[in-house]
Design a protein around this motif. Structure first.
Motif, PDB file in Angstrom:
ATOM      1  N   MET A  88       0.823  -1.217   0.000  1.00  0.00           N
ATOM      2  CA  MET A  88       0.000   0.000   0.000  1.00  0.00           C
ATOM      3  C   MET A  88       0.855   1.265   0.000  1.00  0.00           C
ATOM      4  N   LEU A  89       2.046   1.168   0.606  1.00  0.00           N
ATOM      5  CA  LEU A  89       2.920   2.340   0.712  1.00  0.00           C
ATOM      6  C   LEU A  89       3.885   2.427  -0.470  1.00  0.00           C
ATOM      7  N   GLY A  90       3.577   1.697  -1.535  1.00  0.00           N
ATOM      8  CA  GLY A  90       4.382   1.798  -2.752  1.00  0.00           C
ATOM      9  C   GLY A  90       5.773   1.206  -2.630  1.00  0.00           C
ATOM     10  N   GLY A  91       5.929   0.192  -1.749  1.00  0.00           N
ATOM     11  CA  GLY A  91       7.217  -0.485  -1.640  1.00  0.00           C
ATOM     12  C   GLY A  91       8.068  -0.053  -0.459  1.00  0.00           C
ATOM     13  N   LYS A  92       7.581   0.894   0.312  1.00  0.00           N
ATOM     14  CA  LYS A  92       8.336   1.368   1.482  1.00  0.00           C
ATOM     15  C   LYS A  92       8.383   0.274   2.556  1.00  0.00           C
ATOM     16  N   GLU A  93       9.603  -0.177   2.902  1.00  0.00           N
ATOM     17  CA  GLU A  93       9.760  -1.240   3.890  1.00  0.00           C
ATOM     18  C   GLU A  93       9.833  -0.654   5.304  1.00  0.00           C
ATOM     19  N   PRO A  94       9.347  -1.386   6.303  1.00  0.00           N
ATOM     20  CA  PRO A  94       9.478  -0.904   7.681  1.00  0.00           C
ATOM     21  C   PRO A  94      10.918  -1.054   8.179  1.00  0.00           C
ATOM     22  N   MET A  95      11.297  -0.257   9.175  1.00  0.00           N
ATOM     23  CA  MET A  95      12.545  -0.543   9.874  1.00  0.00           C
ATOM     24  C   MET A  95      12.269  -1.773  10.733  1.00  0.00           C
ATOM     25  N   SER A  96      13.189  -2.748  10.730  1.00  0.00           N
ATOM     26  CA  SER A  96      12.925  -3.972  11.480  1.00  0.00           C
ATOM     27  C   SER A  96      14.092  -4.353  12.375  1.00  0.00           C
ATOM     28  N   PHE A  97      13.833  -5.228  13.350  1.00  0.00           N
ATOM     29  CA  PHE A  97      14.785  -5.462  14.445  1.00  0.00           C
ATOM     30  C   PHE A  97      15.208  -6.894  14.638  1.00  0.00           C
ATOM     31  N   GLY A  98      14.606  -7.830  13.938  1.00  0.00           N
ATOM     32  CA  GLY A  98      15.010  -9.215  14.088  1.00  0.00           C
ATOM     33  C   GLY A  98      16.281  -9.492  13.299  1.00  0.00           C
ATOM     34  N   LYS A  99      16.801 -10.714  13.443  1.00  0.00           N
ATOM     35  CA  LYS A  99      17.890 -11.121  12.566  1.00  0.00           C
ATOM     36  C   LYS A  99      17.453 -10.958  11.125  1.00  0.00           C
ATOM     37  N   PRO A 100      18.248 -10.556  10.172  1.00  0.00           N
ATOM     38  CA  PRO A 100      19.689 -10.302  10.314  1.00  0.00           C
ATOM     39  C   PRO A 100      20.032  -8.867  10.723  1.00  0.00           C
ATOM     40  N   ASN A 101      19.050  -8.095  11.198  1.00  0.00           N
ATOM     41  CA  ASN A 101      19.332  -6.705  11.566  1.00  0.00           C
ATOM     42  C   ASN A 101      20.369  -6.638  12.687  1.00  0.00           C
ATOM     43  N   GLN A 102      21.372  -5.795  12.489  1.00  0.00           N
ATOM     44  CA  GLN A 102      22.482  -5.729  13.446  1.00  0.00           C
ATOM     45  C   GLN A 102      22.134  -4.975  14.729  1.00  0.00           C
ATOM     46  N   GLY A 128      -6.383  -2.637  -1.118  1.00  0.00           N
ATOM     47  CA  GLY A 128      -6.928  -3.202  -2.350  1.00  0.00           C
ATOM     48  C   GLY A 128      -6.505  -4.653  -2.534  1.00  0.00           C
ATOM     49  N   ALA A 129      -6.984  -5.263  -3.624  1.00  0.00           N
ATOM     50  CA  ALA A 129      -6.722  -6.688  -3.869  1.00  0.00           C
ATOM     51  C   ALA A 129      -5.225  -7.009  -3.916  1.00  0.00           C
ATOM     52  N   GLY A 130      -4.430  -6.095  -4.442  1.00  0.00           N
ATOM     53  CA  GLY A 130      -2.989  -6.326  -4.521  1.00  0.00           C
ATOM     54  C   GLY A 130      -2.339  -6.405  -3.156  1.00  0.00           C
ATOM     55  N   SER A 131      -2.955  -5.781  -2.164  1.00  0.00           N
ATOM     56  CA  SER A 131      -2.433  -5.861  -0.797  1.00  0.00           C
ATOM     57  C   SER A 131      -2.842  -7.166  -0.125  1.00  0.00           C
ATOM     58  N   ILE A 132      -3.959  -7.735  -0.579  1.00  0.00           N
ATOM     59  CA  ILE A 132      -4.422  -9.010  -0.013  1.00  0.00           C
ATOM     60  C   ILE A 132      -3.522 -10.164  -0.477  1.00  0.00           C
TER      61      ILE A 132
END
Lengths: 310, 310
Positions: free
Chosen positions: A223-237, B212-216
């Protein structure tokens, strides 16, 4: 790229391998157990390492359990452990939200409430850091979306969108639904920081794969056009730094043990640990470890193969 | 890249624009209405085009409604239409599954049951083509996942995984949940073809955006390591071919009208239609149309601006 060394059945090489490290970081699912099925010989293997004064740390991306929950799970399976030996992605994320985020995102100082898409483990760890939160296991969000929801969310009505929410934190959520997707999206569109405990696409259970936390946040990424969240699990340093900060160990004398090339082994390699050991009881196949881009230094068929190195 | 021509308020240019085309393909959400709110002047604009003997086709990616449902929705809003004038992504997908897929995937001839992740519109269109299906609106799949589910799914037990399922079809599903993700993944892992009615990441409603459907289908794409489903909504040309097959029109004398650059306008441009008209009452902004990679030939503030060309 070098070829991983196969240690199963090689008594002398196994002994040398064990002697080389002071600290063993263990992934859990796929290494110690699969779902609720403990692999044979695992408690004995950990006993062997403990008897040789090795430090053991259980590093898990599973966000549904708090460190306390994980300690209980380990214990119920016959693996004694302390809360301090457990590092989970929910804990890692909570530390970041309470200690780091207010520095990098000054607006979060004023709006520090977290909208949680996940299970109780995240809530427990947020509580342990004193971070206010909504969503999560609240049954209020476990229902169908209504025409009224659309209207209130669309106009950002404070009766549905809490103005104090400055962070949306995704983890593995077995109660994920359309309504939560709507809330998460509208909070993020109104400026909330988009975080995820971890980005594992799948979760091993009962010898097969099921959706992981990375699949739960995937609709929002789309929905956010490909924007990934900042994440904290492996492999995150961020997690490796937290572990090192706590135990003050020498990375050259530490070994990461895991079943996934792109999370566990990558975590150890990028953390510049002295060693990485892959087991073939989880997600990645022998071919992935031998021919892929992320190769461990060593591999065994199963963790208990280490017993022969005693 | 050429600059789109702004037609609002230009009586003569509007008249020429209308005269140029015999067929107008309309996107609906964001062009004719937003959610349940009909834009003012829309019925009059369509009446104007009909009075000039233009053919009108309503092309919608909304998979939750069948063509019959859509005709009813149009009519309830004061827009008379026939079922034949409506082309939906669920219809497009059903045609593909019944007529094309058995040729390209011979195994689907034997296992032609569809596991549906979506609403009633998909079921109605599959029924109209005589395609057997499970999942969808069946309340059996609207529940929490249990430990028993993991075990049965992991071993591919035929009591949970129907051996006749050869296709998984995703659409917009307001009742999406973890259990359905599990089923879809295990069917696809066992060889079912991965399809989606459409890949719209968002759905406009009440003046805002919702999943939308693409997010599902995004969690499945993530679980499958990035593998995208074959999809049938705009901008996929399977839909354009179906529309042309039905109406036998001259593409040079057809114009696509829409609010989204990357679906509607792209659909018209890739389909080599004579014209594309963007409206600013939906998802894409004026800047996107003027400066983006996918630019319409013309744009107006709102559809009813065409009335001045009468």
């Amino acid at each position: 790229m070098s070829t991983p060394e196969y240690l199963t059945g090689k008594k002398e090489a196994l002994g040398e391998f064990i002697a080389k490290y002071d600290v063993f970081l263990f992934d859990c699912d796929g290494v110690l157990w699969s779902g609720d099925h403990l692999f044979p010989g695992v408690p004995e293997t950990l006993d062997l390492l403990r008897s040789q004064k090795k430090r053991i740390v259980f590093v898990t991306n599973n966000s549904t359990k708090s460190r306390q929950d994980y300690r209980k799970k380990l214990e119920s399976m016959g693996i004694p452990a302390t809360v301090e030996e457990v590092f989970g992605s929910s804990y890692s994320a909570s530390i970041y939200i309470s200690r780091i985020l207010p520095q990098s995102h000054p607006e979060v100082k004023k709006r520090n409430k977290v909208f949680v898409v996940g299970e109780a483990g995240i809530e427990t760890e947020l509580d342990s850091e004193g971070i206010p939160h909504i969503g999560g296991t609240d049954p209020k969000y476990r229902r169908e979306v209504t025409p009224e929801d659309y209207k209130l969310l669309a106009k950002g009505d404070p009766s549905v969108l809490d103005p104090d929410v400055g962070v949306v934190l995704f983890g593995l959520d077995f109660h994920f639904n359309y309504l939560k997707m709507c809330y998460a999206y509208h909070y993020i569109q109104r400026g909330a920081v988009f975080l995820a405990t971890n980005m594992d696409s799948t979760l091993p259970s009962a010898g097969a794969l099921f959706p992981g936390a990375g699949s739960i946040s995937a609709p929002l990424v789309k929905m956010l056009g490909g924007k990934e969240p900042m994440s904290f699990g492996k492999p995150n340093q961020a997690m490796m730094d937290a572990i090192e900060g706590k135990f003050q160990f020498d990375r050259a004398k530490a070994c990461m043990v895991g079943d996934r090339a792109n999370t566990d082994i990558k975590f150890g390699l990028e953390g510049k640990l002295g060693g990485t050991l892959a087991v073939l009881t989880g997600v990645s196949t022998k071919e992935e470890f031998l021919e892929g881009d992320t190769r461990p230094a060593f591999y065994v068929d199963k963790l208990s193969d280490l017993l022969e190195g005693a």
